[in-house]
Design an enzyme around this catalytic site. Structure first.
Site, short mmCIF file in Angstrom:
data_model
loop_
_atom_site.label_atom_id
_atom_site.label_comp_id
_atom_site.label_asym_id
_atom_site.label_seq_id
_atom_site.Cartn_x
_atom_site.Cartn_y
_atom_site.Cartn_z
N GLY A 128 25.24 79.63 -1.03
CA GLY A 128 25.62 78.91 -2.25
C GLY A 128 26.85 78.04 -2.05
O GLY A 128 27.22 77.72 -0.93
N GLY A 175 25.63 69.02 2.94
CA GLY A 175 25.11 69.63 4.18
C GLY A 175 23.91 70.50 3.86
O GLY A 175 22.85 70.37 4.48
N HIS A 176 24.07 71.38 2.87
CA HIS A 176 22.94 72.23 2.47
C HIS A 176 21.77 71.37 2.00
O HIS A 176 20.61 71.65 2.31
CB HIS A 176 23.35 73.14 1.30
CG HIS A 176 24.43 74.14 1.63
ND1 HIS A 176 25.68 74.08 1.04
CD2 HIS A 176 24.44 75.21 2.44
CE1 HIS A 176 26.40 75.10 1.49
NE2 HIS A 176 25.69 75.80 2.34
N MET A 198 31.34 69.21 6.24
CA MET A 198 31.23 69.80 4.90
C MET A 198 31.05 71.30 5.04
O MET A 198 30.34 71.78 5.93
CB MET A 198 30.05 69.18 4.16
CG MET A 198 30.33 67.74 3.85
SD MET A 198 29.26 67.11 2.59
CE MET A 198 29.89 65.43 2.51
N GLN A 216 25.54 80.60 15.39
CA GLN A 216 24.57 81.28 14.52
C GLN A 216 23.14 80.83 14.85
O GLN A 216 22.21 81.64 14.85
CB GLN A 216 24.90 80.98 13.06
CG GLN A 216 23.90 81.52 12.07
CD GLN A 216 24.43 81.43 10.65
OE1 GLN A 216 25.19 82.26 10.21
NE2 GLN A 216 24.02 80.41 9.92
#
Ligand code: AMP
Length: 280
Positions: free
Chosen positions: A31, A36-37, A187, A154
């Site tokens: 969230g 970017g998301h 971001m 990641q």
């Protein structure tokens, strides 16, 4: 956009979609959504019939209680942004829904990558990431998974998780380039915690990455990393690392032709930021 809070209901809905041969793209997030998301949502929309985004601030991946407590939550704005981006489904589970009573945490044998860089400074972080991603993938059963290059290590860890769990045969992983502010700053949800002065200073992280990229062919790797670390420290950052390593597995580079990545983790006023850049 449909919002699901219950894993079983979401799985049942997606099962019906799959029966109709619909391709499902999945974007897991915590969230406080930014461009970017939304670039991940857009990549998924371009290649799938249905895009599912999840918002879940995963307690299992925070090794620092303060970081967890202060993690920004902007759920109403997130819903608005996802709606505007024409995301089809938002999964918004509670902690109990992801880790129901009796949930058995697995240990994943992630190899060397688990305990270097982020793993060294955030012990247990990647096990926590794997717990949640594997659980979410069991619920969503997506065809395509979208992750950001912003979290470079990641991405490597999740690739390994997909191998370990056999999911790599059913799921395609797409890594989406990092979206930056005009200033170069990557971001990040954590940028919301920076005041104006800190935000300006934070630009220095990406500036150092650009500088490393510019000089990678003419200067020794160790010197480039040390100089960047020293300059950031002088400017007031607490620098965890500046490392230039193999982009394949984050090991020390041995071949002159190996693809390289520079990674930085540094804090300002206790707010920890990470960024990276591919160098060749
Ligand atoms: P987070 O909400 O921070 O867990 O991030 C969710 C996903 O968005 C992860 O795959 C991130 O790598 C990705 N992401 C975060 N920031 C950016 C960015 N600036 N550009 C592209 N992807 C990003």
């Amino acid at each position: 956009m449909i919002i699901f809070k219950k894993a079983k209901q979401l799985s049942a809905c997606l099962y019906q979609e799959k029966k109709q041969m619909h391709k499902i793209g999945f974007v897991p997030t915590m969230g406080a959504l930014h461009k970017g998301h939304l670039s991940l949502i857009s990549a998924s929309k371009n290649a799938n019939d249905l895009t599912v985004c999840s918002i879940f601030v995963n307690p299992a991946q925070f090794n620092n209680a303060d970081d967890f407590r202060h993690y920004p939550i902007t759920i109403e704005k997130d819903i608005e942004n996802l709606f505007t981006a024409k995301c089809d489904i938002l999964f918004l589970p509670s902690v109990d829904e992801i880790y129901p009573p009796g949930f058995k945490k697995k240990h994943y044998d992630l190899g060397k990558t688990e305990n270097i860089l982020e793993g060294l400074y955030r012990p247990g972080h990647f096990q926590g990431v794997c717990q949640v991603v594997n659980r979410l993938l069991d619920i969503v059963a997506a065809d395509n998974l979208y992750l950001g290059q912003k979290d470079f290590q990641q991405c490597i860890i999740i690739k390994k998780l997909l191998q370990l769990t056999g999911k790599e045969n059913k799921l395609r992983l797409t890594i989406v380039p990092t979206v930056r502010e005009n200033s170069g700053l990557a971001m990040s949800s954590r940028n919301l915690r920076l005041n104006n002065d800190q935000k300006k200073l934070a630009d220095e992280i990406s500036q150092e990455l650009f500088l490393i990229k510019e000089n990678i062919l003419t200067q020794p790797i160790a010197r480039l990393a040390d100089d960047a670390k020293n300059r950031l420290t002088q400017k007031g950052f607490v620098v965890d690392y500046v490392q230039i390593v193999s982009a394949n597995d984050l090991s020390v580079p041995t071949e002159p032709t190996e693809p390289l990545v520079a990674l930085i983790a540094a804090s300002i006023g206790g707010i920890r930021l990470i960024d990276n850049m591919l160098l060749n």
